[in-house]
Scaffold this active site. Structure first.
Site, PDB file in Angstrom:
ATOM      1  N   ILE A  40       0.824  -1.206   0.000  1.00  0.00           N
ATOM      2  CA  ILE A  40       0.000   0.000   0.000  1.00  0.00           C
ATOM      3  C   ILE A  40       0.865   1.266   0.000  1.00  0.00           C
ATOM      4  CG2 ILE A  40      -0.357   0.242   2.516  1.00  0.00           C
ATOM      5  CD1 ILE A  40      -2.953   0.722  -0.326  1.00  0.00           C
ATOM      6  N   ASP A  69     -10.226  -7.864   6.797  1.00  0.00           N
ATOM      7  CA  ASP A  69      -9.294  -6.837   6.288  1.00  0.00           C
ATOM      8  C   ASP A  69      -9.954  -6.061   5.140  1.00  0.00           C
ATOM      9  OD1 ASP A  69      -6.466  -5.606   6.031  1.00  0.00           O
ATOM     10  OD2 ASP A  69      -6.911  -6.343   4.029  1.00  0.00           O
ATOM     11  N   LYS A 122      -5.529   1.695   7.663  1.00  0.00           N
ATOM     12  CA  LYS A 122      -6.619   0.954   8.267  1.00  0.00           C
ATOM     13  C   LYS A 122      -6.247  -0.523   8.406  1.00  0.00           C
ATOM     14  CE  LYS A 122      -8.332  -1.755   5.850  1.00  0.00           C
ATOM     15  NZ  LYS A 122      -8.049  -2.941   4.943  1.00  0.00           N
TER      16      LYS A 122
HETATM   17  P1  NAP Z   1       2.375  -5.657   3.250  1.00  0.00           P
HETATM   18  O1  NAP Z   1       2.841  -5.228   1.897  1.00  0.00           O
HETATM   19  O2  NAP Z   1       2.307  -7.105   3.544  1.00  0.00           O
HETATM   20  O3  NAP Z   1       3.246  -4.999   4.406  1.00  0.00           O
HETATM   21  C1  NAP Z   1       3.559  -3.655   4.456  1.00  0.00           C
HETATM   22  C2  NAP Z   1       4.912  -3.460   5.110  1.00  0.00           C
HETATM   23  O4  NAP Z   1       4.780  -3.500   6.507  1.00  0.00           O
HETATM   24  C3  NAP Z   1       5.961  -4.508   4.819  1.00  0.00           C
HETATM   25  O5  NAP Z   1       6.528  -4.298   3.559  1.00  0.00           O
HETATM   26  C4  NAP Z   1       6.915  -4.323   5.955  1.00  0.00           C
HETATM   27  O6  NAP Z   1       7.763  -3.256   5.634  1.00  0.00           O
HETATM   28  C5  NAP Z   1       6.038  -3.832   7.094  1.00  0.00           C
HETATM   29  N1  NAP Z   1       5.856  -4.875   8.096  1.00  0.00           N
HETATM   30  C6  NAP Z   1       5.310  -6.091   7.948  1.00  0.00           C
HETATM   31  N2  NAP Z   1       5.309  -6.749   9.120  1.00  0.00           N
HETATM   32  C7  NAP Z   1       5.881  -5.919  10.016  1.00  0.00           C
HETATM   33  C8  NAP Z   1       6.196  -6.021  11.386  1.00  0.00           C
HETATM   34  N3  NAP Z   1       5.903  -7.138  12.072  1.00  0.00           N
HETATM   35  N4  NAP Z   1       6.783  -4.983  11.973  1.00  0.00           N
HETATM   36  C9  NAP Z   1       7.083  -3.858  11.290  1.00  0.00           C
HETATM   37  N5  NAP Z   1       6.813  -3.712   9.987  1.00  0.00           N
HETATM   38  C10 NAP Z   1       6.232  -4.727   9.369  1.00  0.00           C
HETATM   39  O7  NAP Z   1       0.935  -5.045   3.558  1.00  0.00           O
HETATM   40  P2  NAP Z   1       0.060  -3.989   2.777  1.00  0.00           P
HETATM   41  O8  NAP Z   1      -0.808  -4.708   1.807  1.00  0.00           O
HETATM   42  O9  NAP Z   1       0.876  -2.853   2.319  1.00  0.00           O
HETATM   43  O10 NAP Z   1      -0.920  -3.556   3.981  1.00  0.00           O
HETATM   44  C11 NAP Z   1      -0.462  -2.768   5.056  1.00  0.00           C
HETATM   45  C12 NAP Z   1      -1.667  -2.097   5.704  1.00  0.00           C
HETATM   46  O11 NAP Z   1      -2.344  -1.326   4.706  1.00  0.00           O
HETATM   47  C13 NAP Z   1      -2.684  -3.091   6.237  1.00  0.00           C
HETATM   48  O12 NAP Z   1      -3.226  -2.635   7.447  1.00  0.00           O
HETATM   49  C14 NAP Z   1      -3.771  -3.125   5.161  1.00  0.00           C
HETATM   50  O13 NAP Z   1      -5.052  -3.428   5.674  1.00  0.00           O
HETATM   51  C15 NAP Z   1      -3.705  -1.697   4.639  1.00  0.00           C
HETATM   52  N6  NAP Z   1      -4.170  -1.566   3.266  1.00  0.00           N
HETATM   53  C16 NAP Z   1      -3.690  -2.392   2.283  1.00  0.00           C
HETATM   54  C17 NAP Z   1      -4.208  -2.274   0.990  1.00  0.00           C
HETATM   55  C18 NAP Z   1      -3.710  -3.128  -0.154  1.00  0.00           C
HETATM   56  O14 NAP Z   1      -4.231  -3.007  -1.266  1.00  0.00           O
HETATM   57  N7  NAP Z   1      -2.704  -3.974   0.041  1.00  0.00           N
HETATM   58  C19 NAP Z   1      -5.191  -1.330   0.710  1.00  0.00           C
HETATM   59  C20 NAP Z   1      -5.606  -0.484   1.722  1.00  0.00           C
HETATM   60  C21 NAP Z   1      -5.089  -0.615   2.993  1.00  0.00           C
HETATM   61  P3  NAP Z   1       9.330  -3.294   5.762  1.00  0.00           P
HETATM   62  O15 NAP Z   1       9.753  -4.668   5.371  1.00  0.00           O
HETATM   63  O16 NAP Z   1       9.609  -2.247   4.771  1.00  0.00           O
HETATM   64  O17 NAP Z   1       9.731  -2.931   7.137  1.00  0.00           O
END
Ligand code: NAP
Length: 310
Positions: A16, A170, A92
């Site tokens: 995201i 989610d 979120k």
């Molecule tokens: P993601 O790509 O799986 O993870 C985002 C980043 O969070 C990872 O690249 C990592 O960054 C960091 N991370 C993961 N586990 C961690 C931990 N235990 N401690 C610290 N940092 C950690 O997830 P995402 O899809 O971007 O989603 C992240 C948030 O955005 C969620 O709450 C999700 O509901 C929300 N969201 C996602 C989307 C979507 O389309 N994916 C849309 C709207 C909202 P580093 O490795 O760089 O540290």
């Protein structure tokens, strides 16, 4: 006289952050992406830090952070940033528990910082028009159908299957964030069925039924096993007509007629709102979508279904 943009750091450089936050900050003259904090990732041309503490110590000029990691890890980062006097934007859902976020609200007030718990679906273009149409109406039926393919939207994301990752809630919480924004009467959860794969800690599907003072039939169906066309719809039968909000809040049809919307992107609006909150010294933290999810985990009947593997 034009004011200097707020320097902001993105924390957690994953899907995201790259898809939405980087371009939305880049397109907003009120912000300048001044740093990233990530254990693995970076953004070309932007100073990168491996941990938040180092960034906070070395860059006192960065007044705001956007926390884009999964919800289970967000609280400790938010506490550290608020204690250092930085404004905080939360992806979120805003935390893993309600009490965590209450504590963040308290800390933000104590340190004179803005805390913005974002619900991106509320910024979808057709949501305000849907809310305006529903205002003052008697509602007979509202049905949320939120069905998507988890393998397509969350490939390899293990955190969504861990406690606190919410599973199908989610995406489902996005629908609930719209529901709680547009529904003109109080609602509370009356029953829920949650389908947990036998090898996972969070549900892959959920059926919710809500109750309210007017006796409307309000339901939500969330399912992550949907292949083919993906569905993010909310349909309403009211005393004066029918409304269908679809494509996650981007499209609205009332009594069979499409209601045209001005173009706009959810995250561009989120950053405009963040700038306004900082300018006016306010926070925006609405936990009502998360309350329904917490209620579903409290009240829901657990059904065990076949194991899930990516
Ligand atoms: P993601 O790509 O799986 O993870 C985002 C980043 O969070 C990872 O690249 C990592 O960054 C960091 N991370 C993961 N586990 C961690 C931990 N235990 N401690 C610290 N940092 C950690 O997830 P995402 O899809 O971007 O989603 C992240 C948030 O955005 C969620 O709450 C999700 O509901 C929300 N969201 C996602 C989307 C979507 O389309 N994916 C849309 C709207 C909202 P580093 O490795 O760089 O540290």
């Amino acid at each position: 006289m034009a004011t200097a943009p707020h320097k902001i750091a993105l924390v957690g450089i994953g899907k995201i952050a790259r898809d939405q936050h980087v371009p939305s900050i880049g397109g907003n003259p009120d912000f300048e992406l001044a740093a990233t904090v990530s254990r693995h990732g970076s953004v070309e041309g932007v100073e990168a830090f491996p941990d938040l503490g180092t960034m906070l110590a070395k860059r006192p000029d960065i007044g705001a952070v956007a926390l884009c990691m999964p919800p289970q890890a967000r609280f400790s980062y938010a506490v550290e940033a608020l204690a250092a006097g930085r404004h905080v934007l939360l992806e979120k859902p805003p935390g893993a528990t309600l009490s965590e976020v209450h504590e963040l609200e308290r800390l933000a007030a104590q340190h004179g910082c803005t805390l913005f718990a974002t619900w991106h679906s509320r910024f979808a273009v057709a949501v305000p028009a849907a809310k305006a149409w529903l205002a003052g109406k008697r509602i007979d039926r509202l049905a949320i159908i939120w069905k998507e393919d988890v393998r397509r939207w969350h490939p390899g994301q293990e955190w969504i299957w861990e406690p606190g990752g919410l599973g199908v809630f989610d995406p489902g919480i996005n629908a609930l964030s719209i529901l709680t924004a547009i529904y003109p009467h109080p609602l509370h959860l009356a029953s829920a069925d949650l389908s947990f794969p036998e090898n996972r800690g969070t549900p892959i599907a959920a059926s919710l039924r809500f109750a309210g003072p007017q006796g409307a039939e309000v339901t939500a169906e969330f399912d992550w096993r949907q292949e083919g066309p993906q569905t993010w719809d909310i349909e309403v039968d009211a005393d004066t007509g029918h409304m269908k909000l679809s494509a996650g809040g981007a499209s609205l049809v009332i009594d069979g007629e499409k209601v045209e919307q001005l173009p706009g992107r959810e995250y561009a609006r989120i950053y405009r709102r963040f700038a306004e909150l900082i300018r006016t010294g306010r926070s925006d933290v609405d936990l009502s979508p998360m309350v329904h999810v917490a209620d579903a985990f409290t009240l829901g009947r657990r059904i065990v279904v076949e194991p899930f593997e990516f």
